[in-house]
Design a protein around this motif. Structure first.
Motif, PDB file in Angstrom:
ATOM      1  N   ILE A  55       0.845  -1.205   0.000  1.00 49.38           N
ATOM      2  CA  ILE A  55       0.000   0.000   0.000  1.00 49.38           C
ATOM      3  C   ILE A  55       0.876   1.250   0.000  1.00 49.38           C
ATOM      4  CG2 ILE A  55      -1.713   1.300   1.315  1.00 49.38           C
ATOM      5  CD1 ILE A  55      -2.790  -1.357   2.337  1.00 49.38           C
ATOM      6  N   GLY A  56       1.871   1.259   0.896  1.00 48.02           N
ATOM      7  CA  GLY A  56       2.787   2.401   0.927  1.00 48.02           C
ATOM      8  C   GLY A  56       3.582   2.543  -0.353  1.00 48.02           C
ATOM      9  N   LEU A  57       3.954   1.390  -0.957  1.00 50.81           N
ATOM     10  CA  LEU A  57       4.711   1.438  -2.205  1.00 50.81           C
ATOM     11  C   LEU A  57       3.855   1.990  -3.343  1.00 50.81           C
ATOM     12  CD1 LEU A  57       7.544   0.693  -3.142  1.00 50.81           C
ATOM     13  CD2 LEU A  57       6.656  -1.517  -3.888  1.00 50.81           C
ATOM     14  N   ALA A  58       2.571   1.621  -3.366  1.00 53.05           N
ATOM     15  CA  ALA A  58       1.670   2.173  -4.387  1.00 53.05           C
ATOM     16  C   ALA A  58       1.531   3.690  -4.223  1.00 53.05           C
ATOM     17  CB  ALA A  58       0.304   1.497  -4.286  1.00 53.05           C
ATOM     18  N   GLU A  59       1.467   4.154  -2.972  1.00 57.04           N
ATOM     19  CA  GLU A  59       1.404   5.598  -2.739  1.00 57.04           C
ATOM     20  C   GLU A  59       2.681   6.279  -3.208  1.00 57.04           C
ATOM     21  OE1 GLU A  59       0.660   6.056   1.382  1.00 57.04           O
ATOM     22  OE2 GLU A  59      -1.429   5.373   1.282  1.00 57.04           O
ATOM     23  N   ARG A  60       3.828   5.651  -2.920  1.00 52.97           N
ATOM     24  CA  ARG A  60       5.106   6.240  -3.302  1.00 52.97           C
ATOM     25  C   ARG A  60       5.227   6.344  -4.818  1.00 52.97           C
ATOM     26  NH1 ARG A  60      10.039   6.638  -0.668  1.00 52.97           N
ATOM     27  NH2 ARG A  60       9.317   5.353   1.064  1.00 52.97           N
ATOM     28  N   THR A  61       4.893   5.275  -5.532  1.00 48.10           N
ATOM     29  CA  THR A  61       4.992   5.316  -6.988  1.00 48.10           C
ATOM     30  C   THR A  61       3.959   6.273  -7.583  1.00 48.10           C
ATOM     31  OG1 THR A  61       3.550   3.364  -7.101  1.00 48.10           O
ATOM     32  CG2 THR A  61       5.943   3.000  -7.176  1.00 48.10           C
ATOM     33  N   GLY A  62       2.774   6.347  -6.965  1.00 44.82           N
ATOM     34  CA  GLY A  62       1.769   7.285  -7.453  1.00 44.82           C
ATOM     35  C   GLY A  62       2.223   8.727  -7.302  1.00 44.82           C
ATOM     36  N   LEU A  63       2.871   9.041  -6.175  1.00 48.09           N
ATOM     37  CA  LEU A  63       3.381  10.390  -5.975  1.00 48.09           C
ATOM     38  C   LEU A  63       4.483  10.724  -6.975  1.00 48.09           C
ATOM     39  CD1 LEU A  63       3.531  10.542  -2.070  1.00 48.09           C
ATOM     40  CD2 LEU A  63       1.924  11.726  -3.572  1.00 48.09           C
ATOM     41  N   ALA A  64       5.218   9.698  -7.410  1.00 50.99           N
ATOM     42  CA  ALA A  64       6.275   9.912  -8.396  1.00 50.99           C
ATOM     43  C   ALA A  64       5.729   9.976  -9.822  1.00 50.99           C
ATOM     44  CB  ALA A  64       7.319   8.794  -8.289  1.00 50.99           C
ATOM     45  N   GLY A  65       4.415   9.799  -9.986  1.00 51.29           N
ATOM     46  CA  GLY A  65       3.821   9.849 -11.314  1.00 51.29           C
ATOM     47  C   GLY A  65       3.818   8.520 -12.034  1.00 51.29           C
ATOM     48  N   GLY A  66       4.137   7.435 -11.325  1.00 54.55           N
ATOM     49  CA  GLY A  66       4.197   6.121 -11.955  1.00 54.55           C
ATOM     50  C   GLY A  66       3.006   5.255 -11.600  1.00 54.55           C
ATOM     51  N   ARG A  67       3.149   3.949 -11.832  1.00 55.19           N
ATOM     52  CA  ARG A  67       2.094   2.994 -11.516  1.00 55.19           C
ATOM     53  C   ARG A  67       2.731   1.700 -11.022  1.00 55.19           C
ATOM     54  NH1 ARG A  67       2.050   3.813 -17.069  1.00 55.19           N
ATOM     55  NH2 ARG A  67       2.835   2.045 -18.313  1.00 55.19           N
ATOM     56  N   LEU A  68       1.961   0.947 -10.247  1.00 53.99           N
ATOM     57  CA  LEU A  68       2.458  -0.283  -9.624  1.00 53.99           C
ATOM     58  C   LEU A  68       1.479  -1.415  -9.887  1.00 53.99           C
ATOM     59  CD1 LEU A  68       4.703  -1.395  -7.623  1.00 53.99           C
ATOM     60  CD2 LEU A  68       2.978  -1.067  -5.838  1.00 53.99           C
ATOM     61  N   GLU A  69       2.016  -2.578 -10.245  1.00 51.53           N
ATOM     62  CA  GLU A  69       1.209  -3.776 -10.450  1.00 51.53           C
ATOM     63  C   GLU A  69       1.858  -4.925  -9.702  1.00 51.53           C
ATOM     64  OE1 GLU A  69       1.242  -4.425 -14.611  1.00 51.53           O
ATOM     65  OE2 GLU A  69       0.206  -2.552 -15.123  1.00 51.53           O
ATOM     66  N   HIS A  70       1.024  -5.800  -9.176  1.00 47.85           N
ATOM     67  CA  HIS A  70       1.568  -6.984  -8.492  1.00 47.85           C
ATOM     68  C   HIS A  70       0.506  -8.080  -8.494  1.00 47.85           C
ATOM     69  CE1 HIS A  70      -0.843  -6.147  -4.836  1.00 47.85           C
ATOM     70  NE2 HIS A  70      -0.586  -4.880  -5.117  1.00 47.85           N
ATOM     71  N   GLY A  71       0.961  -9.305  -8.464  1.00 49.00           N
ATOM     72  CA  GLY A  71       0.054 -10.443  -8.447  1.00 49.00           C
ATOM     73  C   GLY A  71       0.707 -11.691  -9.006  1.00 49.00           C
ATOM     74  N   THR A  72      -0.010 -12.795  -8.910  1.00 48.82           N
ATOM     75  CA  THR A  72       0.488 -14.087  -9.391  1.00 48.82           C
ATOM     76  C   THR A  72       0.097 -14.277 -10.847  1.00 48.82           C
ATOM     77  OG1 THR A  72       0.244 -15.000  -7.161  1.00 48.82           O
ATOM     78  CG2 THR A  72       0.485 -16.571  -8.973  1.00 48.82           C
ATOM     79  N   ARG A  73       1.068 -14.636 -11.673  1.00 51.77           N
ATOM     80  CA  ARG A  73       0.835 -14.842 -13.094  1.00 51.77           C
ATOM     81  C   ARG A  73       0.384 -16.278 -13.370  1.00 51.77           C
ATOM     82  NH1 ARG A  73       0.833 -10.209 -12.551  1.00 51.77           N
ATOM     83  NH2 ARG A  73       2.119  -8.633 -13.589  1.00 51.77           N
ATOM     84  N   PRO A  74      -0.173 -16.540 -14.566  1.00 52.06           N
ATOM     85  CA  PRO A  74      -0.622 -17.904 -14.887  1.00 52.06           C
ATOM     86  C   PRO A  74       0.489 -18.940 -14.821  1.00 52.06           C
ATOM     87  CG  PRO A  74      -1.586 -16.322 -16.423  1.00 52.06           C
ATOM     88  CD  PRO A  74      -0.585 -15.570 -15.601  1.00 52.06           C
ATOM     89  N   ASP A  75       1.757 -18.545 -15.048  1.00 51.11           N
ATOM     90  CA  ASP A  75       2.857 -19.507 -14.985  1.00 51.11           C
ATOM     91  C   ASP A  75       3.285 -19.820 -13.555  1.00 51.11           C
ATOM     92  OD1 ASP A  75       3.979 -17.121 -14.273  1.00 51.11           O
ATOM     93  OD2 ASP A  75       5.502 -17.083 -15.858  1.00 51.11           O
ATOM     94  N   GLY A  76       2.619 -19.240 -12.565  1.00 49.10           N
ATOM     95  CA  GLY A  76       2.936 -19.541 -11.173  1.00 49.10           C
ATOM     96  C   GLY A  76       3.911 -18.593 -10.527  1.00 49.10           C
ATOM     97  N   ASP A  77       4.430 -17.618 -11.266  1.00 46.61           N
ATOM     98  CA  ASP A  77       5.367 -16.646 -10.703  1.00 46.61           C
ATOM     99  C   ASP A  77       4.606 -15.458 -10.111  1.00 46.61           C
ATOM    100  OD1 ASP A  77       7.436 -18.226 -11.432  1.00 46.61           O
ATOM    101  OD2 ASP A  77       8.166 -16.940 -13.068  1.00 46.61           O
TER     102      ASP A  77
END
Length: 395
Positions: A362-384
């Motif tokens: 949550i804090g990392l998403a706020e940090r990247t948002g303040l920098a004008g960027g975007r953040l994605e995270h999650g499990t991919r279909p290949d298991g990573d």
């Protein structure tokens, strides 16, 4: 008491039933000065009108003087019961001239301290009281109609002045509340910033300590040299964590009289040291750093990249220890920087579960948002499990 029934109450009861929370507040020195001024002003107006009683019967003059004195004394009740005082003086003004001073003070007080509906409430009996007074004692120059018109104009001027004063006070109170809210928001944002820094720094240090301690716990056949190396790493990590904690506490204790005691912030140049520390803790880190013009990376951008990688490594140690972690940083001025941390989501075998607060991403998403960027995270279909951030890098 509901306001819809207050209109049906006698004037004497309204004064005692006015809505006021708790006990009345004590007068401040300013309140005393205003109240004394109002009392003196009411007395002066009464003395001015005293000369207009010439030619009236002696009994009427005496009654007028008694009512005038009592009305002036009642001015001290205007702060606590303004509506009740104004309504009580209204019928007296139908035949008494010397209540005019206290009456004007009461009307002005209601206009200053009460909403408009109370002004309407008191003005109805006051305007009705003008009719018998104007009929009994019309002004020799203006007559009945002129006397009523002058009195109405005086009332309107007083009410307008009082409402203007009330509006100005409300604006001042609103501005003060907004200033307090802005100050509180600034303090909250500062606390959140410090909390992010504390999480980013201490969570990374403590997970390294937990990793070393877990190795000592499960490797029963470790040699004395390996145990000494792990113990040294734990001691060094604990020392660094304490140092980071002192720096954060120093920020909390800062009295804002001078420059902020900010700890040195990491940059892109510190990224290799972060990866090396993770390798020493037993992680298999596979770096892929392809940044064009790395020495020219802005300090704020480099700090955000460092925090993204740090959080990704920390989460990998917590939730998937013992698996290889790929750290890729790619980009250039213009297209921006892409940071990706990838690791298998599941890890075989027994390992120590490291608790987390759940606020890092949550804090990392706020940090990247303040920098004008975007953040994605999650499990991919290949298991990573993939943590990816894009950050702008102006050309």
């Amino acid at each position: 008491m509901s306001t819809e029934y207050r209109w049906l109450l006698p004037a004497a009861l309204i004064g005692t039933l006015e809505e006021r929370p708790g006990r009345p507040a004590r007068r401040t020195p300013r309140d005393w000065a205003v109240d004394i001024t109002m009392f003196v002003l009411a007395c002066l107006i009464t003395l001015v009108f005293l000369g207009d009683l010439a030619g009236r019967p002696r009994e009427v003059v005496v009654a007028e003087q008694v009512l005038g004195a009592l009305s002036c004394a009642a001015v001290w009740l205007r702060r606590r019961w303004p509506v009740g005082l104004a309504l009580t003086l209204a019928p007296l003004s139908a035949f008494s001239l010397l209540v005019s001073g206290p009456l004007l003070i009461a009307v002005f007080t209601v206009a200053v301290h009460r909403p408009f509906r109370y002004i309407v409430l008191i003005m109805v009996p006051h305007l009705l009281a003008l009719l018998p007074y104007g009929w009994l004692y019309p002004d020799p120059e203006f007559g009945f109609a002129g006397t009523i018109l002058v009195a109405v104009l005086v009332y309107l001027v007083l009410i307008a002045w009082g409402m203007l004063t009330r509006s100005r006070r409300q604006i001042v109170v609103t501005l003060r509340e907004r200033a307090d809210q802005a100050a509180e928001q600034a303090r909250r944002l500062e606390r959140e910033r410090i909390a992010r820094e504390m999480h980013d720094v201490l969570a990374h240090r403590l997970t390294l300590l937990s990793l070393h301690a877990g190795a000592l716990e499960f490797r029963k056949d470790a040699s004395a040299e390996e145990i000494a190396t792990a113990a040294g790493a734990i001691r060094s990590g604990a020392h660094e964590a304490l140092q980071d904690l002192r720096e954060v506490i120093g920020v909390l204790r800062w009295d804002r009289q001078g420059e902020a005691p900010e700890p040195p912030q990491p940059t892109m140049a510190d990224l290799n040291g972060l990866l090396e520390a993770s390798r020493k803790a037993g992680m298999e880190v596979r770096p892929a750093l392809r940044v064009s013009g790395e020495p020219e990376v802005p300090a704020a951008l480099g700090r955000t990249v460092y925090r993204v990688v740090q959080e990704g490594l920390t989460n990998a140690r917590k939730h998937a220890p013992g698996v290889p972690v790929t750290v890729a940083v790619d980009g250039a001025p213009g297209p921006g920087l892409t940071v990706e941390i990838r690791n298998p989501a599941r890890t075989p075998g027994r390992h120590t579960v490291i608790p987390g607060s759940g606020t890092g991403l949550i804090g990392l998403a706020e940090r990247t948002g303040l920098a004008g960027g975007r953040l994605e995270h999650g499990t991919r279909p290949d298991g990573d499990y993939v943590l990816r951030a894009w950050l702008p890098w102006p050309s």
